[in-house]
Design a protein around this motif. Structure first.
Motif, PDB file in Angstrom:
ATOM      1  N   GLY A 170       0.665  -1.160   0.297  1.00 12.27           N
ATOM      2  CA  GLY A 170      -0.005   0.242   0.101  1.00 12.27           C
ATOM      3  C   GLY A 170       1.338   0.956  -0.222  1.00 12.27           C
ATOM      4  N   LEU A 171      -0.197   2.230  -0.350  1.00  8.93           N
ATOM      5  CA  LEU A 171       0.990   4.017  -0.188  1.00  8.93           C
ATOM      6  C   LEU A 171       0.575   4.534   0.986  1.00  8.93           C
ATOM      7  CD1 LEU A 171       0.647   5.231  -3.314  1.00  8.93           C
ATOM      8  CD2 LEU A 171       2.762   5.230  -2.313  1.00  8.93           C
ATOM      9  N   MET A 172      -0.042   3.428   2.397  1.00  5.71           N
ATOM     10  CA  MET A 172      -0.807   4.348   3.206  1.00  5.71           C
ATOM     11  C   MET A 172      -1.528   3.659   3.697  1.00  5.71           C
ATOM     12  SD  MET A 172      -3.988   6.432   1.680  1.00  5.71           S
ATOM     13  CE  MET A 172      -3.346   7.577   0.263  1.00  5.71           C
ATOM     14  N   ASP A 173      -1.259   3.953   4.879  1.00  3.12           N
ATOM     15  CA  ASP A 173      -2.073   3.359   6.481  1.00  3.12           C
ATOM     16  C   ASP A 173      -3.885   2.702   6.021  1.00  3.12           C
ATOM     17  OD1 ASP A 173       0.149   2.692   7.490  1.00  3.12           O
ATOM     18  OD2 ASP A 173       0.264   4.305   9.021  1.00  3.12           O
ATOM     19  N   VAL A 189       2.144   8.655   3.611  1.00  4.25           N
ATOM     20  CA  VAL A 189       2.732   8.516   1.444  1.00  4.25           C
ATOM     21  C   VAL A 189       3.712   8.107   1.650  1.00  4.25           C
ATOM     22  CG1 VAL A 189       2.825   9.313  -0.314  1.00  4.25           C
ATOM     23  CG2 VAL A 189       0.249   8.838   0.988  1.00  4.25           C
ATOM     24  N   LEU A 190       5.038   9.400   2.764  1.00  2.65           N
ATOM     25  CA  LEU A 190       5.805   8.968   2.183  1.00  2.65           C
ATOM     26  C   LEU A 190       6.716   8.307   2.573  1.00  2.65           C
ATOM     27  CD1 LEU A 190       6.431  12.951   2.936  1.00  2.65           C
ATOM     28  CD2 LEU A 190       7.011  11.716   0.692  1.00  2.65           C
ATOM     29  N   GLU A 191       5.771   7.502   4.285  1.00  2.00           N
ATOM     30  CA  GLU A 191       6.064   6.766   4.881  1.00  2.00           C
ATOM     31  C   GLU A 191       6.583   4.871   3.827  1.00  2.00           C
ATOM     32  OE1 GLU A 191       4.722   6.614   8.313  1.00  2.00           O
ATOM     33  OE2 GLU A 191       5.712   7.901   9.162  1.00  2.00           O
ATOM     34  N   HIS A 192       5.651   5.208   3.176  1.00  2.00           N
ATOM     35  CA  HIS A 192       5.221   3.480   3.087  1.00  2.00           C
ATOM     36  C   HIS A 192       6.249   4.207   1.522  1.00  2.00           C
ATOM     37  CE1 HIS A 192       2.255   3.601   5.570  1.00  2.00           C
ATOM     38  NE2 HIS A 192       2.223   2.031   5.419  1.00  2.00           N
ATOM     39  N   LEU A 193       5.906   5.739   0.633  1.00  2.00           N
ATOM     40  CA  LEU A 193       7.003   4.792  -0.832  1.00  2.00           C
ATOM     41  C   LEU A 193       8.325   4.830  -1.059  1.00  2.00           C
ATOM     42  CD1 LEU A 193       5.670   7.290  -2.839  1.00  2.00           C
ATOM     43  CD2 LEU A 193       6.887   8.081  -2.444  1.00  2.00           C
ATOM     44  N   TRP A 194       9.150   4.546  -0.571  1.00  2.00           N
ATOM     45  CA  TRP A 194      10.459   3.627  -0.173  1.00  2.00           C
ATOM     46  C   TRP A 194      10.255   2.314  -0.945  1.00  2.00           C
ATOM     47  CZ3 TRP A 194      12.410  -0.533   2.044  1.00  2.00           C
ATOM     48  CH2 TRP A 194      11.826  -0.945   2.739  1.00  2.00           C
ATOM     49  N   LEU A 273       1.938  -5.025  -4.733  1.00  7.23           N
ATOM     50  CA  LEU A 273       2.062  -4.089  -3.734  1.00  7.23           C
ATOM     51  C   LEU A 273       0.786  -3.338  -2.675  1.00  7.23           C
ATOM     52  CD1 LEU A 273       5.712  -2.426  -4.102  1.00  7.23           C
ATOM     53  CD2 LEU A 273       5.021  -4.560  -2.640  1.00  7.23           C
ATOM     54  N   GLY A 274      -1.010  -3.478  -3.878  1.00  9.33           N
ATOM     55  CA  GLY A 274      -1.703  -3.286  -3.336  1.00  9.33           C
ATOM     56  C   GLY A 274      -1.552  -1.530  -3.300  1.00  9.33           C
ATOM     57  N   LEU A 275      -1.224  -0.818  -4.337  1.00 12.62           N
ATOM     58  CA  LEU A 275      -0.971   0.257  -4.887  1.00 12.62           C
ATOM     59  C   LEU A 275      -2.165   0.693  -4.962  1.00 12.62           C
ATOM     60  CD1 LEU A 275       2.748   0.655  -5.714  1.00 12.62           C
ATOM     61  CD2 LEU A 275       1.908   0.910  -3.213  1.00 12.62           C
ATOM     62  N   GLU A 276      -2.817   2.349  -4.212  1.00 18.97           N
ATOM     63  CA  GLU A 276      -3.436   2.965  -4.559  1.00 18.97           C
ATOM     64  C   GLU A 276      -3.773   3.965  -6.192  1.00 18.97           C
ATOM     65  OE1 GLU A 276      -2.476   3.079  -1.713  1.00 18.97           O
ATOM     66  OE2 GLU A 276      -3.258   1.318  -1.280  1.00 18.97           O
ATOM     67  N   THR A 277      -2.855   2.888  -6.950  1.00 29.23           N
ATOM     68  CA  THR A 277      -2.872   4.165  -8.507  1.00 29.23           C
ATOM     69  C   THR A 277      -3.830   3.669  -9.758  1.00 29.23           C
ATOM     70  OG1 THR A 277      -0.932   2.736  -8.582  1.00 29.23           O
ATOM     71  CG2 THR A 277      -0.213   4.563  -7.639  1.00 29.23           C
ATOM     72  N   THR A 278      -3.218   4.143 -10.817  1.00 32.00           N
ATOM     73  CA  THR A 278      -3.909   4.304 -11.548  1.00 32.00           C
ATOM     74  C   THR A 278      -3.804   2.461 -12.618  1.00 32.00           C
ATOM     75  OG1 THR A 278      -2.008   5.551 -13.386  1.00 32.00           O
ATOM     76  CG2 THR A 278      -3.941   6.984 -12.150  1.00 32.00           C
ATOM     77  N   GLY A 279      -2.535   2.272 -12.321  1.00 37.76           N
ATOM     78  CA  GLY A 279      -1.958   0.580 -13.014  1.00 37.76           C
ATOM     79  C   GLY A 279      -3.149  -0.785 -12.721  1.00 37.76           C
ATOM     80  N   PRO A 280      -3.755  -0.795 -11.251  1.00 41.32           N
ATOM     81  CA  PRO A 280      -4.851  -1.586 -11.224  1.00 41.32           C
ATOM     82  C   PRO A 280      -5.732  -1.325 -12.263  1.00 41.32           C
ATOM     83  CG  PRO A 280      -3.551  -1.586  -9.429  1.00 41.32           C
ATOM     84  CD  PRO A 280      -2.543  -0.147 -10.298  1.00 41.32           C
TER      85      PRO A 280
END
Length: 331
Positions: A170-173, A189-194, A273-280
């Motif tokens: 994910g990108l955030m809690d 978001v910054l904590e999960h970004l790396w 990674l379960g990212l909330e982005t436009t790809g999925p």
């Protein structure tokens, strides 16, 4: 220069029209549409919903021939109306808004990571050719190229969970997913970004290192560099003034690919990674045949690609005096 830019801008118009037609046809190729899938789901649940489906078909013009649907979609985009997302039951512009910003942040930092890491390593490998450091960095580069991003994502997920008890997906809690933007959400978001930055940027960094090293080695062995050294020019100036500048071409030419990547994201890694982005979101839209959401997004990426290619061509012409545009090239 201005004439060249004007010609390229005019060429973009038929290019985008052809791309729009191809995108619409490819999306329509699978049998049925989103409403057909919805009918099957309702029937599986013992419901009919035929009146509602007929209403939607008439409302969104899905009962019309495909050529009419295409021109209606194209006319709407020209007026800022990108259509309605069936899956989300919202206008397309509202669906992609928040995910677009997250995707932009993620891929901006990924590109920054690629350039910051690849540039010094590529220069060092070229200047210290066949040294222990060069061999070591070359091995790491090959490993980065050979390892798929999604596999690296799975490995990091396993290590973080098995040995540290931390979920790095994910990108955030979770408590910030549907919450409005705030300082705490931005910090989360910054904590999960790396993690996604490293995963997505690994292959791009390895590829950029190899290309920069090869280009710089080619320039360092040319006659003008040997002559500059023979005249007593310091090694630093002999490297920076011309060879390094000429070797930057792959960095500049990649702008055409990096600009759409900032928006489109890495779909497979985002799913893992379960990212909330436009790809999925785009992947789900294609699977669900959400034609307006998928088509509008693909058109936006195509526009960014065309614009990115123009920007990279102009930047290359400014950087490298050997490159000429338009009529100058034929003289």
């Amino acid at each position: 220069m201005f004439g060249y830019i004007a010609r390229r801008l005019l060429i973009m118009i038929p290019t985008m029209l052809v791309i729009s037609a191809l995108v619409f046809i490819i999306i329509q190729l699978p049998p049925g549409d989103y409403l057909t899938t919805l009918i099957n789901e309702l029937q599986a649940q013992g419901e009919s919903g035929e009146e509602r489906i007929a209403y939607y078909r008439e409302l969104y013009g899905l009962d019309q021939p495909m050529i009419i649907q295409y021109f209606n979609w194209l006319w709407g985009m020209l007026h800022g109306d990108f259509g309605h997302s069936f899956e989300y039951d919202l206008p397309v512009s509202e669906v992609v808004g928040d995910r677009m910003s997250l995707t932009f942040v993620l891929n901006f930092f990924t590109i920054l990571f690629i350039y910051i890491v690849a540039f010094p390593i590529g220069v060092y490998s070229a200047v210290r050719q066949y040294s222990v450091g060069d061999y070591s960095l070359t091995l790491i580069g090959y490993l980065g190229l050979a390892t798929p991003n999604f596999l690296l994502a799975l490995i990091l997920l396993y290590i973080a969970k098995a040995y540290f008890g931390v979920d790095v997906g994910g990108l955030m809690d979770e408590q910030y997913i549907d919450a409005p933007w705030s300082m705490d959400k931005a910090l989360s978001v910054l904590e999960h970004l790396w993690v996604p930055v490293i995963v997505i940027g690994t292959s791009g960094t390895a590829s950029m290192i190899r290309r920069l090293r090869a280009n710089l080695l080619d320039e360092l062995h040319k006659q003008y560099v040997i002559t500059a050294r023979a005249k007593g020019l310091s090694p630093k100036k002999a490297l920076v003034k011309y060879p390094l500048r000429m070797a930057l071409n792959p960095f500049i030419s990649d702008i055409g690919n990096l600009i759409p990547d900032v928006i489109s994201g890495s779909a497979i890694v985002a799913v893992v990674l379960g990212l909330e982005t436009t790809g999925p979101m785009l992947l789900n839209a294609l699977l669900a045949q959400d034609i307006y959401l998928a088509g509008s997004f693909l058109m936006f990426v195509a526009l960014l690609t065309v614009v990115g290619m123009l920007v990279s061509d102009l930047a290359l012409a400014l950087l490298d005096p050997r490159i000429r545009l338009g009529a100058e090239a034929s003289k």
